[in-house]
Design a protein around this motif. Sequence first.
Motif, PDB file in Angstrom:
ATOM      1  N   THR A 226      55.571  32.410   5.674  1.00 12.77           N
ATOM      2  CA  THR A 226      56.640  33.387   5.876  1.00 12.77           C
ATOM      3  C   THR A 226      56.215  34.726   5.281  1.00 12.77           C
ATOM      4  OG1 THR A 226      57.687  32.669   3.833  1.00 12.77           O
ATOM      5  CG2 THR A 226      58.476  31.668   5.881  1.00 12.77           C
TER       6      THR A 226
ATOM      7  N   SER B 185      62.709  35.788   7.944  1.00 12.77           N
ATOM      8  CA  SER B 185      61.325  35.405   7.724  1.00 12.77           C
ATOM      9  C   SER B 185      61.066  33.999   8.260  1.00 12.77           C
ATOM     10  CB  SER B 185      60.999  35.465   6.230  1.00 12.77           C
ATOM     11  OG  SER B 185      59.633  35.280   6.012  1.00 12.77           O
ATOM     12  N   SER B 186      59.955  33.822   8.955  1.00 11.95           N
ATOM     13  CA  SER B 186      59.674  32.531   9.577  1.00 11.95           C
ATOM     14  C   SER B 186      58.177  32.373   9.791  1.00 11.95           C
ATOM     15  CB  SER B 186      60.399  32.420  10.929  1.00 11.95           C
ATOM     16  OG  SER B 186      59.893  33.388  11.836  1.00 11.95           O
TER      17      SER B 186
END
Length: 642
Positions: free
Chosen positions: A380, A627-628
């Motif tokens: 992330t 966020s990923s």
Amino acid sequence: MQSVNVPAADAFPVAPSTGVLSPLPLPAVSLSGGFWGERQELNRAAIIPHAVSWVTRLDWLGNLENAAAKEKYEHRGREFADSEIYKLIEAMSWEHARSGETDLSKVLDSFIDKLAKAQDPDGYLHTLFGRPWQQPRYSDFKWGHELYCFGHLIQAAVANYRATGSTKLLDVGRKLGDHVCTMFGPDGLDKVCGHAEIEVALVELYRVTDERHYLDQAKTFIERRGTGTLPLFEFGRAYWQDDMPVRAATVLRGHAVRALYLAAGAVDVAVETNDTELLDALKLQWQNTVARRTYITGGMGSHHMDEAYGEDFVLPPDRSYCETCAGVASIMFSWRLLLATGDPQYADLIERTLYNIVATSPSADGRSFFYANTLHQRTTAGEAPLNEDGVCIRGGSSGREAWFEVSCCPPNVARTLASLSSYVATTNADGMQIHQYAAGRIRAELATGALILDVETNYPATGRIKLTVADAPDTPVSISLRVPAWATGATLDAGEDTRPAHPGTVTVTRAFRPGQQITLDLPMNPRFSWPDDRIDAVRGCVAIERGPEVFALESIDLPSGWELSDAQIDTTAGLGEQDGTVTVRLVRLHRGESSLAWPFISQDEAVAAGSAQAALVPYHSWAERGSSTMRIWIPAHTQDTA
């Protein structure tokens, strides 16, 4: 110096004097909503103002003011900071031609005033070199970027003249162009810039002024490249395309943006000098680069350290660089080849790059950007390293950032979106060709009269493109539509003329009457795409595409407790689609206990441990929900691990 005069409506980003196809000026194509119309509006309302605020806040614009004052000052920004201002001038000029935006026009005028005052009497204009307290002029061809900045200034000058009819900035550009021809002509410095860009600018300056020495100088720079005028250094001379002559190369190599700008300029020179040998070499370079060194997104550049192409089939997804500027430069190269040859394969790559690189870079609010466009984000996005001005230090950051120390990408996106209307359609002696699909109106002035088409489409959400004739000549004309290479099974309905539309182009020729319609239906069901076995980094993986869009699996869409690295795709289950959302069946991989201490395990220690349906997102929209992690290439599940 005499000023030249052409109508302001002649707002072409590229205006070759000859070619199979002729471009349309910006005002000839008006986009109304839809995928690209919305992004053009975002560019006007957010992206350009955001970029203007940053170059002002960081005092990069102040470099020009200080240079005009001729007092000692501390230069702000990198050696190419001037060029970001020039790209914004170009963007605002195209936006003026597109929408007549008045607020931006005021900013544009103030930028031009500052720039004109900063020019030296002999035409030279760079804020980092040449003053008693600075490095001398032309003392650093490797990294100084003087000619690179000159190129962007001249491109901005041509754009401003074509868009507004004003010669104020064009006069600055011509004076600078004359300086370049004096300094680097046959009796001048036998040098090239470490970063190509001056070449495309000089050819366009020739096209707008009809002064041959600008074209001759561009040709000189092209022929001089590859003769070893730049030094050898750790990345090799291929980094700045100085390892071999342009016409001897068979594939693009080295720094991707440099290579693509040079190739675009070389096409311009080849077209204007009728150099078929050079043009054939560039077509071969394009073909080999697309076949061996281009990502599924259209992105180019697989090296982070030197922002460069890798060797053939070296396309690692997690180390993909795919700089946004390389995407813009790729469009520049492909567009010139499309105009020169009429071959729809170039428009296919433009479409792929537009949807999966240019559209991916800016955030939905137009105030942050990807510099690099990875195909696999393993972690992330953490906090990016920022300098004392709050600017991201490294372009390869894992998330979109508001601004960068090297900020070439946001202004490049801005000038591309502002001029996008010009890439939609072309004309020739037979009629009109439509290359990119967007809702709006297209007007072409043919030799036999005006041909006006209204385009109704929600592409790429749907694959139907409906053209309605608003006006047409009394005599027969041809309307051609590009059928993308992926669109097997497309159909055309033109009233009594109904037929399959095979990949390439489909053409309807008749004496059209107002109200007549042509409908092209492109198959938009999602599809699996498998990599060439020679791309070692993604062997055994699969990607999903739908129309021109590449899709991604984002961690936020995984079932609770899953990690992205756990997920494999069950290709036997096919692909689902509901209300425009593409879904896949994922299998969760469970690894044995020994994998905790050692990453290499036997086949029987990796077993399937559950499955689930998961939604995919268009790659251009990833990282918009927090966020990923993300990947485009997903390992294909095999029954051996079940």
